[in-house]
Design a protein around this motif. Structure first.
Motif, short mmCIF file in Angstrom:
data_model
loop_
_atom_site.label_atom_id
_atom_site.label_comp_id
_atom_site.label_asym_id
_atom_site.label_seq_id
_atom_site.Cartn_x
_atom_site.Cartn_y
_atom_site.Cartn_z
N ALA A 273 0.82 -1.21 0.00
CA ALA A 273 0.00 0.00 0.00
C ALA A 273 0.86 1.26 0.00
O ALA A 273 2.08 1.20 0.15
N GLU A 274 0.22 2.36 -0.15
CA GLU A 274 0.84 3.68 -0.04
C GLU A 274 1.97 3.92 -1.03
O GLU A 274 2.91 4.66 -0.73
N GLY A 275 1.93 3.28 -2.20
CA GLY A 275 2.90 3.55 -3.25
C GLY A 275 4.30 3.05 -2.99
O GLY A 275 5.26 3.55 -3.57
N HIS A 276 4.47 2.06 -2.12
CA HIS A 276 5.80 1.51 -1.86
C HIS A 276 6.36 0.87 -3.12
O HIS A 276 5.64 0.22 -3.87
N MET A 277 7.65 1.05 -3.34
CA MET A 277 8.33 0.48 -4.50
C MET A 277 9.48 -0.40 -4.01
O MET A 277 10.12 -0.09 -3.00
N VAL A 278 9.74 -1.49 -4.74
CA VAL A 278 10.88 -2.35 -4.45
C VAL A 278 11.56 -2.72 -5.77
O VAL A 278 10.93 -2.72 -6.81
N ALA A 279 12.83 -3.01 -5.71
CA ALA A 279 13.57 -3.51 -6.86
C ALA A 279 14.09 -4.88 -6.47
O ALA A 279 15.21 -5.03 -5.98
N CYS A 280 13.23 -5.90 -6.64
CA CYS A 280 13.58 -7.25 -6.23
C CYS A 280 12.78 -8.23 -7.08
O CYS A 280 11.57 -8.06 -7.25
N HIS A 281 13.44 -9.26 -7.58
CA HIS A 281 12.76 -10.27 -8.39
C HIS A 281 11.71 -11.04 -7.60
O HIS A 281 10.79 -11.58 -8.20
N LEU A 282 11.82 -11.09 -6.30
CA LEU A 282 10.81 -11.78 -5.49
C LEU A 282 9.43 -11.13 -5.64
O LEU A 282 8.42 -11.78 -5.45
N TYR A 283 9.41 -9.85 -5.95
CA TYR A 283 8.15 -9.11 -6.04
C TYR A 283 7.78 -8.74 -7.47
O TYR A 283 6.80 -8.04 -7.69
N ASP A 284 8.56 -9.18 -8.45
CA ASP A 284 8.31 -8.88 -9.85
C ASP A 284 7.55 -10.05 -10.49
O ASP A 284 8.13 -11.11 -10.75
#
Length: 49
Positions: free
Chosen positions: A32-43
């Protein structure tokens, strides 16, 4: 300083996958709230490959 290929954290990440060693992860929305990650686990697209 030489940046390793793929994810910059793959050599010290306990959840490293093969894709992490060669492909730099893209920023993706997570949670929520526009959180961004750079991780293949979440792609979701990388997970299909």
């Amino acid at each position: 300083m030489h940046k390793p290929s793929g994810c910059a954290f793959h050599n010290r990440c306990p959840k490293c996958m093969e894709i992490c060693k060669t492909v730099d992860p893209a920023m993706v929305h997570h949670g929520a709230e526009g959180h961004m990650v750079a991780c293949h686990l979440y792609d979701k697209e990388a997970a299909k490959a």
